[in-house]
Design a protein around this motif. Structure first.
Motif, mmCIF file in Angstrom:
data_model
loop_
_atom_site.group_PDB
_atom_site.id
_atom_site.type_symbol
_atom_site.label_atom_id
_atom_site.label_comp_id
_atom_site.label_asym_id
_atom_site.label_seq_id
_atom_site.Cartn_x
_atom_site.Cartn_y
_atom_site.Cartn_z
ATOM 1 N N ARG A 25 0.794 -1.302 0.056
ATOM 2 C CA ARG A 25 0.082 0.079 0.026
ATOM 3 C C ARG A 25 1.029 1.356 0.021
ATOM 4 N NH1 ARG A 25 -5.136 -0.946 -0.991
ATOM 5 N NH2 ARG A 25 -5.846 -2.763 0.182
ATOM 6 N N LEU A 26 2.295 1.162 0.551
ATOM 7 C CA LEU A 26 2.881 2.243 0.587
ATOM 8 C C LEU A 26 4.030 2.303 -0.231
ATOM 9 C CD1 LEU A 26 2.501 2.938 4.324
ATOM 10 C CD2 LEU A 26 1.564 4.314 2.715
ATOM 11 N N PRO A 27 4.886 3.374 -0.496
ATOM 12 C CA PRO A 27 6.302 3.277 -1.164
ATOM 13 C C PRO A 27 7.048 2.513 -0.137
ATOM 14 C CG PRO A 27 5.339 5.641 -1.505
ATOM 15 C CD PRO A 27 4.354 4.656 -0.490
ATOM 16 N N ALA A 28 8.251 2.098 -0.764
ATOM 17 C CA ALA A 28 9.148 1.059 0.110
ATOM 18 C C ALA A 28 9.765 2.146 1.275
ATOM 19 C CB ALA A 28 10.491 0.659 -0.811
ATOM 20 N N VAL A 29 10.222 3.280 1.110
ATOM 21 C CA VAL A 29 10.767 3.945 2.425
ATOM 22 C C VAL A 29 9.752 4.196 3.462
ATOM 23 C CG1 VAL A 29 11.693 6.209 3.260
ATOM 24 C CG2 VAL A 29 12.328 5.263 0.928
ATOM 25 N N SER A 30 8.473 4.368 3.210
ATOM 26 C CA SER A 30 7.469 4.644 4.158
ATOM 27 C C SER A 30 7.047 3.097 5.050
ATOM 28 C CB SER A 30 6.303 5.183 3.641
ATOM 29 O OG SER A 30 6.619 6.540 3.163
ATOM 30 N N ALA A 31 6.757 2.378 4.132
ATOM 31 C CA ALA A 31 6.563 0.852 4.702
ATOM 32 C C ALA A 31 7.628 0.417 5.596
ATOM 33 C CB ALA A 31 6.304 -0.192 3.565
ATOM 34 N N TRP A 32 8.951 0.349 5.083
ATOM 35 C CA TRP A 32 9.927 -0.270 5.781
ATOM 36 C C TRP A 32 10.228 0.701 7.176
ATOM 37 C CZ3 TRP A 32 10.475 -5.031 5.410
ATOM 38 C CH2 TRP A 32 10.136 -5.566 4.510
ATOM 39 N N ALA A 33 9.819 2.004 6.888
ATOM 40 C CA ALA A 33 10.198 2.838 8.092
ATOM 41 C C ALA A 33 8.976 2.815 9.133
ATOM 42 C CB ALA A 33 10.013 4.486 7.945
ATOM 43 N N ILE A 34 7.952 2.384 8.672
ATOM 44 C CA ILE A 34 6.775 2.119 9.783
ATOM 45 C C ILE A 34 6.923 0.930 10.513
ATOM 46 C CG2 ILE A 34 4.284 1.698 10.035
ATOM 47 C CD1 ILE A 34 3.814 3.695 7.769
ATOM 48 N N ALA A 35 7.438 -0.315 9.565
ATOM 49 C CA ALA A 35 7.774 -1.537 10.298
ATOM 50 C C ALA A 35 9.005 -1.459 11.061
ATOM 51 C CB ALA A 35 7.968 -2.408 9.025
ATOM 52 N N GLY A 36 9.814 -0.582 10.708
ATOM 53 C CA GLY A 36 11.294 -0.654 11.653
ATOM 54 C C GLY A 36 10.732 0.281 13.063
ATOM 55 N N PHE A 37 9.830 1.142 13.099
ATOM 56 C CA PHE A 37 9.405 2.028 13.945
ATOM 57 C C PHE A 37 8.740 0.920 14.988
ATOM 58 C CE2 PHE A 37 6.144 4.257 16.490
ATOM 59 C CZ PHE A 37 7.123 5.208 17.178
ATOM 60 N N VAL A 38 8.035 0.312 14.487
ATOM 61 C CA VAL A 38 7.119 -0.676 15.353
ATOM 62 C C VAL A 38 8.209 -1.732 16.160
ATOM 63 C CG1 VAL A 38 5.410 -2.530 15.106
ATOM 64 C CG2 VAL A 38 4.958 -0.395 14.246
ATOM 65 N N GLY A 39 9.270 -2.206 15.135
ATOM 66 C CA GLY A 39 9.951 -3.171 15.698
ATOM 67 C C GLY A 39 10.801 -2.671 16.751
ATOM 68 N N ALA A 40 11.452 -1.208 16.438
ATOM 69 C CA ALA A 40 12.303 -0.598 17.331
ATOM 70 C C ALA A 40 11.645 -0.547 18.965
ATOM 71 C CB ALA A 40 12.686 0.835 16.898
ATOM 72 N N VAL A 41 10.227 0.142 18.715
ATOM 73 C CA VAL A 41 9.344 0.235 19.962
ATOM 74 C C VAL A 41 9.470 -1.165 20.797
ATOM 75 C CG1 VAL A 41 7.149 0.824 20.840
ATOM 76 C CG2 VAL A 41 8.617 2.249 19.244
#
Length: 183
Positions: A25-41
């Motif tokens: 649904r999202l461009p790569a940068v946004s998709a992986w940044a959201i997933a990375g943020f969730v993972g970091a938290v």
């Protein structure tokens, strides 16, 4: 330590799947940044709420601390059993990725001007909540300490600063959805 590493591995797998799902649904940068943020938290939670030792010591209810240490700088030890160096530096560094990924995840949308400060406040609140849980769950051999809250918050602020630089380099607002994506 094995429990902690297993928890981090589970978080990594879940975030990989989340990134792949968001990528539809999202461009790569946004998709992986959201997933990375969730993972970091999630990793912060695993690292700070997993018992410090394989067999935690039993703390009698009457010996349990009733308040958080307000002595800035203590009771944390100088070294940490996973990574050499100061505990305070580690507390700061563990929040940096979450702060940076927060900015990159939000940078695609105009609402980032509100989302990033709110997310930063959320990270500070998360640090306070972790310390409160460490106080309440005395059996996990962790100590509630105001120093940790300050160091974690500073790490989140440094991360947001790095995220601003990353956002300028990655320019997630310029990413166009590919076929099958909306946004």
């Amino acid at each position: 330590m094995e429990t902690m590493l297993a928890g981090v591995a589970v978080v990594a797998v879940v975030c990989l799947l989340l990134g792949l799902l968001l990528r539809r649904r999202l461009p790569a940068v946004s998709a992986w940044a959201i997933a990375g943020f969730v993972g970091a938290v999630a990793c912060i939670g695993v690292l700070t709420l997993t018992p410090a030792y394989e067999v935690p010591t039993v703390i009698a209810a009457e010996d349990r601390p009733e308040t958080c240490s307000l002595d800035y700088g203590g009771p944390s030890p100088e070294g940490f059993w996973i990574v050499g160096g100061g505990q305070r530096l580690l507390n700061m560094v563990v929040f940096v990725p979450a702060g940076a990924l927060l900015v990159v995840a939000c940078a695609r949308w105009r609402a980032a001007y509100a989302l990033v400060p709110l997310g930063l406040l959320g990270l500070v609140a998360y640090s306070v909540a972790i310390e409160w849980l460490q106080l309440e769950l005395a059996r996990i051999d962790r100590a509630c300490d105001v120093t940790d809250m300050v160091d974690n918050s500073l790490g989140a602020v440094v991360g947001v600063g790095l995220g601003l630089l990353l956002a300028v380099v990655l320019r997630p607002w310029r990413s166009r959805p590919t076929r099958g994506q909306s946004g």
